[in-house]
Design a protein around this motif. Structure first.
Motif, PDB file in Angstrom:
ATOM      1  N   PRO A   1      13.090  12.115  20.310  1.00 55.03           N
ATOM      2  CA  PRO A   1      14.235  11.221  20.109  1.00 55.03           C
ATOM      3  C   PRO A   1      14.860  10.732  21.412  1.00 55.03           C
ATOM      4  CG  PRO A   1      14.875  13.490  19.742  1.00 55.03           C
ATOM      5  CD  PRO A   1      13.382  13.505  19.932  1.00 55.03           C
ATOM      6  N   LYS A   2      15.679   9.708  21.290  1.00 59.02           N
ATOM      7  CA  LYS A   2      16.425   9.178  22.432  1.00 59.02           C
ATOM      8  C   LYS A   2      17.334  10.263  22.994  1.00 59.02           C
ATOM      9  CE  LYS A   2      19.614   5.472  23.741  1.00 59.02           C
ATOM     10  NZ  LYS A   2      20.386   4.293  23.266  1.00 59.02           N
ATOM     11  N   GLY A   3      17.443  10.311  24.301  1.00 63.03           N
ATOM     12  CA  GLY A   3      18.311  11.304  24.929  1.00 63.03           C
ATOM     13  C   GLY A   3      17.714  12.696  24.934  1.00 63.03           C
ATOM     14  N   PHE A   4      16.377  12.779  24.935  1.00 59.36           N
ATOM     15  CA  PHE A   4      15.724  14.087  24.900  1.00 59.36           C
ATOM     16  C   PHE A   4      15.645  14.641  26.327  1.00 59.36           C
ATOM     17  CE2 PHE A   4      12.308  17.177  24.053  1.00 59.36           C
ATOM     18  CZ  PHE A   4      12.808  17.760  22.896  1.00 59.36           C
ATOM     19  N   THR A   5      16.777  15.171  26.756  1.00 58.97           N
ATOM     20  CA  THR A   5      16.924  15.695  28.115  1.00 58.97           C
ATOM     21  C   THR A   5      16.858  17.215  28.094  1.00 58.97           C
ATOM     22  OG1 THR A   5      19.326  15.568  27.807  1.00 58.97           O
ATOM     23  CG2 THR A   5      18.261  13.713  28.900  1.00 58.97           C
ATOM     24  N   ASN A   6      17.079  17.832  29.240  1.00 55.70           N
ATOM     25  CA  ASN A   6      16.968  19.279  29.360  1.00 55.70           C
ATOM     26  C   ASN A   6      17.783  20.010  28.298  1.00 55.70           C
ATOM     27  OD1 ASN A   6      18.313  21.940  30.698  1.00 55.70           O
ATOM     28  ND2 ASN A   6      16.189  21.706  31.346  1.00 55.70           N
ATOM     29  N   GLY A   7      17.151  20.955  27.637  1.00 55.85           N
ATOM     30  CA  GLY A   7      17.811  21.759  26.618  1.00 55.85           C
ATOM     31  C   GLY A   7      17.724  21.208  25.218  1.00 55.85           C
ATOM     32  N   GLN A   8      17.337  19.941  25.071  1.00 53.18           N
ATOM     33  CA  GLN A   8      17.242  19.336  23.740  1.00 53.18           C
ATOM     34  C   GLN A   8      16.018  19.882  22.993  1.00 53.18           C
ATOM     35  OE1 GLN A   8      19.619  17.099  22.387  1.00 53.18           O
ATOM     36  NE2 GLN A   8      20.661  17.957  24.180  1.00 53.18           N
ATOM     37  N   VAL A   9      16.163  20.024  21.668  1.00 49.96           N
ATOM     38  CA  VAL A   9      15.120  20.602  20.822  1.00 49.96           C
ATOM     39  C   VAL A   9      14.883  19.698  19.629  1.00 49.96           C
ATOM     40  CG1 VAL A   9      14.434  22.616  19.446  1.00 49.96           C
ATOM     41  CG2 VAL A   9      15.826  22.940  21.494  1.00 49.96           C
ATOM     42  N   THR A  10      13.634  19.539  19.231  1.00 50.14           N
ATOM     43  CA  THR A  10      13.314  18.785  18.020  1.00 50.14           C
ATOM     44  C   THR A  10      12.105  19.422  17.350  1.00 50.14           C
ATOM     45  OG1 THR A  10      13.033  16.545  17.115  1.00 50.14           O
ATOM     46  CG2 THR A  10      11.717  17.115  19.039  1.00 50.14           C
ATOM     47  N   ALA A  11      11.812  18.972  16.139  1.00 55.16           N
ATOM     48  CA  ALA A  11      10.701  19.525  15.375  1.00 55.16           C
ATOM     49  C   ALA A  11       9.722  18.430  15.003  1.00 55.16           C
ATOM     50  CB  ALA A  11      11.215  20.211  14.103  1.00 55.16           C
ATOM     51  N   GLY A  12       8.486  18.783  14.799  1.00 53.10           N
ATOM     52  CA  GLY A  12       7.453  17.836  14.397  1.00 53.10           C
ATOM     53  C   GLY A  12       6.448  18.509  13.489  1.00 53.10           C
ATOM     54  N   CYS A  13       5.439  17.743  13.084  1.00 54.48           N
ATOM     55  CA  CYS A  13       4.459  18.267  12.138  1.00 54.48           C
ATOM     56  C   CYS A  13       3.151  17.510  12.297  1.00 54.48           C
ATOM     57  CB  CYS A  13       4.989  18.124  10.705  1.00 54.48           C
ATOM     58  SG  CYS A  13       3.920  18.807   9.413  1.00 54.48           S
ATOM     59  N   ALA A  14       2.045  18.213  12.142  1.00 50.02           N
ATOM     60  CA  ALA A  14       0.716  17.605  12.145  1.00 50.02           C
ATOM     61  C   ALA A  14      -0.022  18.054  10.890  1.00 50.02           C
ATOM     62  CB  ALA A  14      -0.059  18.017  13.400  1.00 50.02           C
ATOM     63  N   VAL A  15      -0.904  17.186  10.374  1.00 43.67           N
ATOM     64  CA  VAL A  15      -1.646  17.497   9.151  1.00 43.67           C
ATOM     65  C   VAL A  15      -3.086  17.849   9.503  1.00 43.67           C
ATOM     66  CG1 VAL A  15      -2.345  16.693   6.870  1.00 43.67           C
ATOM     67  CG2 VAL A  15      -0.229  15.831   7.892  1.00 43.67           C
ATOM     68  N   ALA A  16      -3.553  18.972   8.972  1.00 40.75           N
ATOM     69  CA  ALA A  16      -4.952  19.370   9.093  1.00 40.75           C
ATOM     70  C   ALA A  16      -5.489  19.599   7.685  1.00 40.75           C
ATOM     71  CB  ALA A  16      -5.089  20.643   9.923  1.00 40.75           C
ATOM     72  N   LEU A  17      -6.763  19.297   7.479  1.00 45.02           N
ATOM     73  CA  LEU A  17      -7.363  19.405   6.151  1.00 45.02           C
ATOM     74  C   LEU A  17      -8.414  20.509   6.116  1.00 45.02           C
ATOM     75  CD1 LEU A  17      -7.932  15.619   5.349  1.00 45.02           C
ATOM     76  CD2 LEU A  17      -5.974  17.046   4.719  1.00 45.02           C
ATOM     77  N   ALA A  18      -8.256  21.432   5.172  1.00 44.06           N
ATOM     78  CA  ALA A  18      -9.305  22.406   4.894  1.00 44.06           C
ATOM     79  C   ALA A  18     -10.314  21.748   3.961  1.00 44.06           C
ATOM     80  CB  ALA A  18      -8.717  23.650   4.242  1.00 44.06           C
ATOM     81  N   PRO A  19     -11.611  22.024   4.111  1.00 43.55           N
ATOM     82  CA  PRO A  19     -12.619  21.325   3.306  1.00 43.55           C
ATOM     83  C   PRO A  19     -12.624  21.689   1.836  1.00 43.55           C
ATOM     84  CG  PRO A  19     -13.639  23.019   4.665  1.00 43.55           C
ATOM     85  CD  PRO A  19     -12.215  22.910   5.121  1.00 43.55           C
ATOM     86  N   SER A  20     -12.023  22.825   1.473  1.00 43.38           N
ATOM     87  CA  SER A  20     -11.995  23.239   0.069  1.00 43.38           C
ATOM     88  C   SER A  20     -10.873  24.233  -0.137  1.00 43.38           C
ATOM     89  CB  SER A  20     -13.330  23.877  -0.332  1.00 43.38           C
ATOM     90  OG  SER A  20     -13.485  25.141   0.287  1.00 43.38           O
ATOM     91  N   ALA A  21     -10.615  24.555  -1.404  1.00 47.36           N
ATOM     92  CA  ALA A  21      -9.570  25.522  -1.724  1.00 47.36           C
ATOM     93  C   ALA A  21      -9.953  26.933  -1.313  1.00 47.36           C
ATOM     94  CB  ALA A  21      -9.274  25.476  -3.228  1.00 47.36           C
ATOM     95  N   ASP A  22     -11.240  27.154  -1.028  1.00 42.50           N
ATOM     96  CA  ASP A  22     -11.711  28.483  -0.647  1.00 42.50           C
ATOM     97  C   ASP A  22     -11.595  28.747   0.843  1.00 42.50           C
ATOM     98  OD1 ASP A  22     -12.434  29.001  -3.301  1.00 42.50           O
ATOM     99  OD2 ASP A  22     -14.410  28.093  -3.028  1.00 42.50           O
ATOM    100  N   THR A  23     -11.207  27.741   1.608  1.00 43.32           N
ATOM    101  CA  THR A  23     -11.026  27.906   3.047  1.00 43.32           C
ATOM    102  C   THR A  23      -9.574  27.629   3.402  1.00 43.32           C
ATOM    103  OG1 THR A  23     -11.683  25.601   3.419  1.00 43.32           O
ATOM    104  CG2 THR A  23     -13.404  27.284   3.604  1.00 43.32           C
ATOM    105  N   LYS A  24      -9.177  28.018   4.595  1.00 39.92           N
ATOM    106  CA  LYS A  24      -7.796  27.775   5.000  1.00 39.92           C
ATOM    107  C   LYS A  24      -7.735  27.425   6.482  1.00 39.92           C
ATOM    108  CE  LYS A  24      -6.726  32.651   6.014  1.00 39.92           C
ATOM    109  NZ  LYS A  24      -5.875  33.807   5.608  1.00 39.92           N
ATOM    110  N   VAL A  25      -6.679  26.723   6.832  1.00 38.37           N
ATOM    111  CA  VAL A  25      -6.382  26.457   8.242  1.00 38.37           C
ATOM    112  C   VAL A  25      -5.607  27.668   8.745  1.00 38.37           C
ATOM    113  CG1 VAL A  25      -5.178  24.974   9.871  1.00 38.37           C
ATOM    114  CG2 VAL A  25      -6.379  23.966   7.911  1.00 38.37           C
ATOM    115  N   ALA A  26      -6.221  28.397   9.673  1.00 40.05           N
ATOM    116  CA  ALA A  26      -5.679  29.687  10.084  1.00 40.05           C
ATOM    117  C   ALA A  26      -5.006  29.680  11.447  1.00 40.05           C
ATOM    118  CB  ALA A  26      -6.801  30.733  10.083  1.00 40.05           C
ATOM    119  N   SER A  27      -5.255  28.637  12.252  1.00 41.15           N
ATOM    120  CA  SER A  27      -4.659  28.587  13.580  1.00 41.15           C
ATOM    121  C   SER A  27      -4.489  27.138  14.010  1.00 41.15           C
ATOM    122  CB  SER A  27      -5.520  29.341  14.601  1.00 41.15           C
ATOM    123  OG  SER A  27      -6.803  28.769  14.707  1.00 41.15           O
TER     124      SER A  27
END
Length: 228
Positions: free
Chosen positions: A185-211
């Motif tokens: 975000p604007k004004g992201f100077t020292n000490g400022q904190v924000t959150a984000g997210c990335a999407v990863a796809l497991a190939p099936s319900a029998d597998t999982k994204v572990a790391s």
């Protein structure tokens, strides 16, 4: 370093409020210019609160609060090293670059949450994601340097399956409330904190994204820093 660039399949975006593209696995390095560029638009992106924290979902991997201090991993005043592994919720501090913007950030993956295949329906990817399960890699960014990082992009975060192989990337452009991902975000100077997210796809319900791996500058794909 340039904004996140990767080879990807082409998806028509005309008339859609939110779109996603599947990124090809096996990119050679974090500094390689491999084609299309992920773009962001203030009008197409949701705002995020610095206090946002990951919540646990059935089948997810919840972490301590994103604001909790890091324990273990790199020393608080140290710099994360290529190949270093952290626990979910721990911070990694390293020099950061996004285009001409440079500084220092503390990055922590705070959760890897399992979603539902139905979450992918708005993207109209059809058979391209048939049987796949989305996982949401939630992370926190803190500016611990002296420069203003306003509007810089923290990309280059990908998932890995339980056997260590790469999960399929899903790059979202636009508003996806299940996994919002803004530029800093604007004004992201020292000490400022924000959150984000990335999407990863497991190939099936029998597998999982572990790391999850961060492989942006100064790291490269497969030689980044990981959270598990």
């Amino acid at each position: 370093m340039n904004d996140f660039r990767t080879r990807r399949t082409t998806l028509a975006a005309t008339g859609l409020a939110v779109v996603a593209v599947l990124a090809l696995s096996g990119c050679k390095s974090g500094n390689e210019d491999t084609g299309a560029t992920k773009t962001t638009s203030p009008s197409a992106q949701p705002s995020q609160s610095a206090s946002q924290s990951a919540s646990s979902e059935p089948g997810g991997y919840a972490s301590p609060s994103a604001s909790a201090p890091a324990t273990g991993g790199a020393a608080p005043a140290g710099t994360a090293k290529a190949g270093q592994q952290f626990k979910i919720g721990e911070q990694a501090t390293f020099p950061f670059a996004s285009g001409s913007t440079k500084g220092t950030i503390a990055l922590a993956v705070t959760a890897i949450e399992k979603g539902q295949p139905a979450d992918l329906a708005p993207f109209k990817l059809g058979d391209k994601v048939k049987g796949m399960v989305p996982y949401y890699i939630r992370y926190q960014v803190k500016n611990v340097g002296t420069t203003d990082l306003s509007f810089a992009s923290v990309g280059h975060i990908k998932g890995h399956l339980g056997d260590g192989s790469e999960a399929q990337d899903l790059l979202v452009i636009g508003k996806f409330e299940k996994c919002p991902n803004d530029s800093l975000p604007k004004g992201f100077t020292n000490g400022q904190v924000t959150a984000g997210c990335a999407v990863a796809l497991a190939p099936s319900a029998d597998t999982k994204v572990a790391s999850a791996e961060y492989w942006g500058d100064p790291f490269t794909l497969g030689k980044g820093i990981t959270w598990k």
